[in-house]
Design an enzyme around this catalytic site. Structure first.
Site, mmCIF file in Angstrom:
data_model
loop_
_atom_site.group_PDB
_atom_site.id
_atom_site.type_symbol
_atom_site.label_atom_id
_atom_site.label_comp_id
_atom_site.label_asym_id
_atom_site.label_seq_id
_atom_site.Cartn_x
_atom_site.Cartn_y
_atom_site.Cartn_z
ATOM 1 N N GLY A 164 -9.267 25.764 -46.857
ATOM 2 C CA GLY A 164 -10.557 26.449 -46.958
ATOM 3 C C GLY A 164 -10.962 26.748 -48.310
ATOM 4 O O GLY A 164 -11.917 27.785 -48.725
ATOM 5 N N HIS A 208 -17.955 14.121 -52.195
ATOM 6 C CA HIS A 208 -16.785 14.101 -51.076
ATOM 7 C C HIS A 208 -17.000 13.344 -50.181
ATOM 8 O O HIS A 208 -18.105 13.427 -49.227
ATOM 9 C CB HIS A 208 -16.597 15.663 -50.623
ATOM 10 C CG HIS A 208 -15.675 15.722 -49.558
ATOM 11 N ND1 HIS A 208 -14.639 16.624 -49.794
ATOM 12 C CD2 HIS A 208 -15.628 15.232 -48.208
ATOM 13 C CE1 HIS A 208 -13.821 16.564 -48.383
ATOM 14 N NE2 HIS A 208 -14.403 15.864 -47.693
ATOM 15 N N ARG A 291 -6.369 16.697 -37.501
ATOM 16 C CA ARG A 291 -7.001 17.511 -36.436
ATOM 17 C C ARG A 291 -8.504 16.876 -36.357
ATOM 18 O O ARG A 291 -8.901 16.098 -37.248
ATOM 19 C CB ARG A 291 -6.875 19.021 -36.771
ATOM 20 C CG ARG A 291 -7.554 19.357 -37.983
ATOM 21 C CD ARG A 291 -7.990 20.806 -38.267
ATOM 22 N NE ARG A 291 -8.232 21.086 -39.667
ATOM 23 C CZ ARG A 291 -9.508 21.002 -40.315
ATOM 24 N NH1 ARG A 291 -10.493 20.410 -39.461
ATOM 25 N NH2 ARG A 291 -9.541 21.299 -41.401
ATOM 26 N N ARG A 337 -24.432 23.382 -40.761
ATOM 27 C CA ARG A 337 -23.519 24.330 -40.359
ATOM 28 C C ARG A 337 -24.082 25.813 -40.122
ATOM 29 O O ARG A 337 -24.876 26.345 -41.526
ATOM 30 C CB ARG A 337 -22.219 24.590 -41.194
ATOM 31 C CG ARG A 337 -21.416 23.524 -41.077
ATOM 32 C CD ARG A 337 -20.015 23.830 -41.665
ATOM 33 N NE ARG A 337 -19.308 22.684 -41.915
ATOM 34 C CZ ARG A 337 -17.959 22.609 -42.237
ATOM 35 N NH1 ARG A 337 -17.439 23.974 -42.222
ATOM 36 N NH2 ARG A 337 -17.092 21.592 -42.284
HETATM 37 P P1 ADP Z 1 -8.894 22.548 -49.178
HETATM 38 O O1 ADP Z 1 -7.893 22.002 -48.232
HETATM 39 O O2 ADP Z 1 -9.102 24.058 -49.621
HETATM 40 O O3 ADP Z 1 -10.544 22.385 -48.530
HETATM 41 P P2 ADP Z 1 -9.470 20.280 -50.847
HETATM 42 O O4 ADP Z 1 -8.392 19.776 -51.492
HETATM 43 O O5 ADP Z 1 -9.814 19.484 -49.421
HETATM 44 O O6 ADP Z 1 -9.125 21.967 -50.367
HETATM 45 O O7 ADP Z 1 -10.749 20.294 -51.540
HETATM 46 C C1 ADP Z 1 -12.078 20.997 -51.246
HETATM 47 C C2 ADP Z 1 -13.036 20.710 -52.257
HETATM 48 O O8 ADP Z 1 -12.599 21.204 -53.630
HETATM 49 C C3 ADP Z 1 -13.441 19.282 -52.169
HETATM 50 O O9 ADP Z 1 -14.304 18.662 -51.410
HETATM 51 C C4 ADP Z 1 -13.961 19.440 -53.790
HETATM 52 O O10 ADP Z 1 -15.261 19.836 -53.586
HETATM 53 C C5 ADP Z 1 -13.435 20.335 -54.583
HETATM 54 N N1 ADP Z 1 -12.122 19.593 -55.163
HETATM 55 C C6 ADP Z 1 -10.938 19.471 -54.806
HETATM 56 N N2 ADP Z 1 -10.076 18.708 -55.836
HETATM 57 C C7 ADP Z 1 -10.948 18.432 -56.847
HETATM 58 C C8 ADP Z 1 -10.914 17.877 -58.055
HETATM 59 N N3 ADP Z 1 -9.794 17.407 -58.560
HETATM 60 N N4 ADP Z 1 -11.903 17.915 -58.731
HETATM 61 C C9 ADP Z 1 -13.063 18.537 -58.588
HETATM 62 N N5 ADP Z 1 -13.256 18.949 -57.370
HETATM 63 C C10 ADP Z 1 -12.456 19.117 -56.490
#
Ligand code: ADP
Length: 448
Positions: A164, A208, A291, A337
């Site tokens: 999150g 992303h 999931r 959303r």
């Molecule tokens: P969570 O599980 O909290 O959702 P994620 O690892 O999926 O965390 O990352 C969520 C968002 O955070 C990514 O979609 C991106 O926008 C940002 N993010 C995560 N890692 C990086 C990174 N190494 N560099 C820049 N942004 C990042």
């Protein structure tokens, strides 16, 4: 096939799963807290069981109550939806021990991917490209500085148990690194009860892009395309589309093949999403969600495949019923959303919906569980619905989305509808020219 499925969730996703069960001729059981007695997922289910008071910890996260509800109703399977217990390996194990099928991957697969350090290590071993970073957890201040210097600044400190968007802190210099690590650790401890952190290179302008996969648990896995979820606020997705405006066919073919092969090696079971950041033509794995995702409908709209049907089929031991060559992508889909939040401050806005009129027409889908007169309780996530629009081309999809947003009426509470009505007119959105930082910058400029 299952006779009766208990849906361990609430809101739009509980209704979404119910719809799939009904289409497959499976009876449904809703569970609910005392705050959700009037909820649509309860009203439309074949049976319902109250599992506790409003606080999620005492109801939707209360494993003994949910197992008891299965026993009372004779449900032979549980669909966890997303959030709540959907990525809880222990829950999957407890259900299996009671002879109830968990509609999802194996407990072992959930466990591996639930720990981000372990997930990255596994992804690397499976041949997926990962974001450069520390090799596992960083513990001492010295380790933080040495690793951060090696990776280069800015560096992102991330919680191994994160989710999150929480437990993530940027450090722009050596001086900031140690205090940033301390902050990330404290946030992670408070949110997840686990203060393990690791370091990752902070990517400056990535998109992303995530890959939807479906595995049969016996070594067959197929890819259902990608979704672009770059429009985010506080690392949380706001708008998602399929397919990504940033990829060409060659890039798609290559990443699909890499993901399919990785999931075949893992003998992954059920629906899963492999999340990547994409920058300068390179993919970097960040995490895997074991999931169904909130944004799964955009994939359904362009493939015509019901992902919940497929999840249920696979969980009941049947084959996926689809080969990779059967997957055809048609047109473009976008999801917005809809949150019960102020569109500028994002402060949650629970309360009564006095008027409600969802849009309709060709290519328009609204997944929601609200209705006119519904009182949004203050205890849960603020997502109240999703507007999903399909068009033959991205341009047609955008034009239809603009029309659908204009038609949508949600009165009595604040919602994020005005934000989307603003976004749809922006040239960068029209051109698909945005990265994961775009929306924050747009909001900082004070628009909406
Ligand atoms: P969570 O599980 O909290 O959702 P994620 O690892 O999926 O965390 O990352 C969520 C968002 O955070 C990514 O979609 C991106 O926008 C940002 N993010 C995560 N890692 C990086 C990174 N190494 N560099 C820049 N942004 C990042």
């Amino acid at each position: 096939m299952f006779k009766k499925v208990l849906i361990a969730n609430r809101g739009e996703i509980a209704l979404r799963v119910q719809r799939a069960c009904k289409e497959l001729g499976i009876a449904t059981v809703a569970v609910h807290s005392t705050a959700d007695t009037d909820a649509m997922h309860v009203r439309l289910a074949d049976e319902s069981v109250c599992i506790g008071p409003p606080a999620a910890a005492a109801s939707y996260l209360n494993i003994p109550s949910i197992v008891a509800a299965c026993e009372i109703t004779g449900a032979d399977a549980v669909h966890p939806g997303y959030g709540f217990l959907s990525e809880n390996a222990r829950f999957a194990e407890i259900l299996e021990a009671h002879g109830i099928t968990f509609i999802g991957p194996t407990a072992e697969q959930i466990r591996i991917m639930g720990d981000k350090i372990e997930a990255k290590r596994t992804a690397k071993a499976l041949g997926l490209p990962v974001v450069p970073g520390s090799d596992g957890a960083v513990r001492t201040a010295e380790e933080v500085m040495t690793e951060a210097d090696r990776i280069g600044y800015p560096v992102l400190i991330k919680a191994s148990a994160g989710g999150g968007g929480r437990g993530m802190v940027i450090a722009r210099s050596r001086e900031e690194a140690v205090s940033a690590a301390r902050r990330a650790r404290a946030e992670a401890k408070a949110a997840f009860g686990n203060d393990e952190v690791y370091l990752e290179r902070f990517l400056g302008a990535p998109r992303h892009i995530e890959i939807q996969i479906m595995g049969d648990g016996r070594g067959k896995a197929i890819v259902l395309g990608e979704r672009d979820c770059s429009l985010q606020r506080r690392h949380q997705k706001v708008w998602e589309e399929a397919r990504s405006p940033a990829l060409n066919e060659e890039q798609r073919r290559s990443i699909y093949a890499t993901c399919a092969e990785a999931m075949q090696k893992l003998a992954y079971r059920g629906a899963g999403t492999i999340e990547f950041l994409y920058e300068d033509g390179e993919f970097y794995f960040i995490e895997m969600n074991t999931r169904l995702q909130v944004e799964h409908p955009v994939t359904e709209m362009i493939t015509g495949i019901d992902l919940v049907h497929a999840q249920i089929r696979v969980a009941s031991g049947r084959p996926i019923g689809l080969a990779q060559d059967d997957i055809r992508f048609s047109g473009h889909a976008i999801e917005c959303r809809l949150n019960a939040e102020h569109p500028r401050t994002f402060v949650p806005s629970p309360g009564t919906i006095t008027h409600y009129h969802p849009p309709g027409g060709l290519g328009v889908r609204v997944d929601s569980a609200v209705y006119q007169g519904y009182r949004i309780p203050p205890h849960y996530d603020s997502l109240i619905g999703k507007l999903i629009v399909h068009g033959n081309t991205r341009v047609e999809c955008l034009m239809r989305l603009r029309r659908a947003l204009d038609e949508f009426v949600v009165d009595g509470i604040h919602s994020t509808l005005p934000l989307f009505r603003e976004l749809i007119h922006h040239p960068d959105i029209a051109n698909g020219a945005y990265d994961i930082h775009w929306l924050e910058a747009f909001l900082a400029r004070g628009k909406v």
